[in-house]
Design a protein around this motif. Structure first.
Motif, PDB file in Angstrom:
ATOM      1  N   ILE A  55       0.840  -1.208   0.000  1.00  0.00           N
ATOM      2  CA  ILE A  55       0.000   0.000   0.000  1.00  0.00           C
ATOM      3  C   ILE A  55       0.874   1.257   0.000  1.00  0.00           C
ATOM      4  CG2 ILE A  55      -1.676   1.337   1.333  1.00  0.00           C
ATOM      5  CD1 ILE A  55      -2.776  -1.350   2.367  1.00  0.00           C
ATOM      6  N   ALA A  56       1.883   1.273   0.858  1.00  0.00           N
ATOM      7  CA  ALA A  56       2.780   2.432   0.925  1.00  0.00           C
ATOM      8  C   ALA A  56       3.520   2.625  -0.395  1.00  0.00           C
ATOM      9  CB  ALA A  56       3.779   2.263   2.065  1.00  0.00           C
ATOM     10  N   GLY A  59       1.237   4.176  -2.842  1.00  0.00           N
ATOM     11  CA  GLY A  59       1.069   5.587  -2.507  1.00  0.00           C
ATOM     12  C   GLY A  59       2.256   6.430  -2.938  1.00  0.00           C
ATOM     13  N   SER A  63       2.237   9.186  -5.746  1.00  0.00           N
ATOM     14  CA  SER A  63       2.270  10.447  -4.989  1.00  0.00           C
ATOM     15  C   SER A  63       0.940  10.724  -4.290  1.00  0.00           C
ATOM     16  CB  SER A  63       2.632  11.631  -5.906  1.00  0.00           C
ATOM     17  OG  SER A  63       4.025  11.690  -6.089  1.00  0.00           O
ATOM     18  N   SER A  64       0.384   9.678  -3.669  1.00  0.00           N
ATOM     19  CA  SER A  64      -0.888   9.808  -2.956  1.00  0.00           C
ATOM     20  C   SER A  64      -0.627   9.829  -1.453  1.00  0.00           C
ATOM     21  CB  SER A  64      -1.824   8.648  -3.315  1.00  0.00           C
ATOM     22  OG  SER A  64      -2.999   8.696  -2.535  1.00  0.00           O
ATOM     23  N   ILE A  65      -0.693  10.996  -0.858  1.00  0.00           N
ATOM     24  CA  ILE A  65      -0.416  11.136   0.572  1.00  0.00           C
ATOM     25  C   ILE A  65      -1.418  10.370   1.437  1.00  0.00           C
ATOM     26  CG2 ILE A  65      -0.248  12.782   2.487  1.00  0.00           C
ATOM     27  CD1 ILE A  65       0.936  14.782   0.513  1.00  0.00           C
ATOM     28  N   PRO A  66      -2.738  10.409   1.145  1.00  0.00           N
ATOM     29  CA  PRO A  66      -3.683   9.635   1.968  1.00  0.00           C
ATOM     30  C   PRO A  66      -3.378   8.134   1.979  1.00  0.00           C
ATOM     31  CG  PRO A  66      -4.862  11.240   0.647  1.00  0.00           C
ATOM     32  CD  PRO A  66      -3.446  11.248   0.158  1.00  0.00           C
ATOM     33  N   VAL A  67      -2.958   7.598   0.843  1.00  0.00           N
ATOM     34  CA  VAL A  67      -2.631   6.174   0.775  1.00  0.00           C
ATOM     35  C   VAL A  67      -1.387   5.873   1.625  1.00  0.00           C
ATOM     36  CG1 VAL A  67      -1.881   4.288  -0.739  1.00  0.00           C
ATOM     37  CG2 VAL A  67      -3.695   5.837  -1.474  1.00  0.00           C
ATOM     38  N   ILE A  68      -0.397   6.751   1.562  1.00  0.00           N
ATOM     39  CA  ILE A  68       0.821   6.567   2.359  1.00  0.00           C
ATOM     40  C   ILE A  68       0.487   6.604   3.844  1.00  0.00           C
ATOM     41  CG2 ILE A  68       3.081   7.537   2.916  1.00  0.00           C
ATOM     42  CD1 ILE A  68       3.106   8.763   0.080  1.00  0.00           C
ATOM     43  N   ALA A  71      -1.107   3.374   4.973  1.00  0.00           N
ATOM     44  CA  ALA A  71      -0.124   2.287   5.125  1.00  0.00           C
ATOM     45  C   ALA A  71       0.627   2.410   6.441  1.00  0.00           C
ATOM     46  CB  ALA A  71       0.852   2.313   3.949  1.00  0.00           C
ATOM     47  N   GLU A 129       7.165  12.236  -3.807  1.00  0.00           N
ATOM     48  CA  GLU A 129       7.071  11.576  -2.510  1.00  0.00           C
ATOM     49  C   GLU A 129       8.240  10.630  -2.275  1.00  0.00           C
ATOM     50  OE1 GLU A 129       5.029  12.073   0.022  1.00  0.00           O
ATOM     51  OE2 GLU A 129       4.185  13.736  -1.102  1.00  0.00           O
ATOM     52  N   PRO A 176       7.650   4.626   4.609  1.00  0.00           N
ATOM     53  CA  PRO A 176       8.087   5.231   3.341  1.00  0.00           C
ATOM     54  C   PRO A 176       9.582   5.115   3.051  1.00  0.00           C
ATOM     55  CG  PRO A 176       6.466   6.622   4.387  1.00  0.00           C
ATOM     56  CD  PRO A 176       6.799   5.555   5.374  1.00  0.00           C
TER      57      PRO A 176
END
Length: 258
Positions: A55-56, A59, A63-68, A71, A129, A176
């Protein structure tokens, strides 16, 4: 005793009580159970860890901050750091060693999962990201240390409903950098591997250090008493390691302001 002196003492007592870590602390047995249970490396935790890594990685790749953030919330990797800190402070070195081995296994599996994802991903260019995890500074040291303080304080409270750990997981961001290490290996971007690996070391070590400090303040029972010479050697080792790990981040901050 004068009224003025009485009032001053009362204020001091109130301030002392407000910041006292022992005011609502859980029992030693409860703290031990929480930390060691959280640091267990089981099949379930490893499966959750792999899911969190994928998932991370997605993300970071998109470059999807909510997904990161999602995770980081489900990752169980911080538990091993806190359990290892408990083993160190309690002078239970077999316990410390076991949790460090488990932590190393979690790192290896995490990086492998991320590398496999990025090998299969059609998006190979590093996103903003991903690049953001390759240039750690002393500010990351501060975030990791104070995040670790908040995390271990939350874990040692009498209130079992710990709402601190999710915020600590987001702030200290262990996942990350590991994902970025996997990306670096998968794409041959070795220049990024060094920075991402160093950021992960900063986060993990200073969470460990903060947890060790608080557990020492709380006087966690030791499996056996150490001699003064052994304690001095232990403290010097911690100071040495802290300086060695922090120096590159301080140099990075200095370079930024030049």
């Amino acid at each position: 005793m004068s009224i003025e002196k009485y009032r001053n003492e009362t204020i001091k007592e109130k301030i002392k009580k407000a910041f006292s870590l022992k005011e609502d602390v859980a029992s030693n047995e409860e703290i031990r159970t929480r930390l060691l249970d959280g640091g267990r490396v089981t099949g379930t935790n490893m499966c959750v860890l792999v899911c969190a890594m994928v998932i991370a990685s997605v993300g970071l790749n998109m470059s999807s901050i909510p997904v990161i953030i999602g995770a980081m919330l489900i990752s169980p990797i911080m538990g091993s750091i806190l359990a290892a800190a408990y083993g160190s402070v309690s002078a239970d070195y077999p316990l410390f060693r076991n949790h460090m081995i488990g932590f190393g296994l979690q790192i290896a599996i995490s990086v492998t999962a991320a590398a496999i994802y990025f090998l299969l991903s059609p998006v190979k260019e590093p996103t903003a990201e991903l690049m953001a995890r390759t240039s750690p500074t002393f500010f990351d040291v501060l975030i990791a240390f104070f995040g670790g303080l908040a995390g271990i304080i939350g874990q040692t409270r009498d209130d079992k409903a710990n709402t601190v750990i999710p915020g600590v997981a987001i702030a200290t961001a262990l996942m990350p950098p590991l994902c970025t290490c996997g990306y670096s290996i998968a794409t041959g971007r070795w220049d990024m591997l060094l920075g991402a690996g160093y950021l992960f070391i900063i986060n993990a070590y200073f969470i460990f250090l903060a947890a060790s400090v608080i557990l020492s303040v709380l006087k966690i029972p030791k499996t056996h008493e150490l001699t003064e010479k052994e304690w001095r050697r232990h403290r010097l080792r911690m100071v040495r390691n802290t300086i060695i790990i922090a120096i590159p981040s301080i140099v990075a901050v200095y370079s930024m302001i030049q």
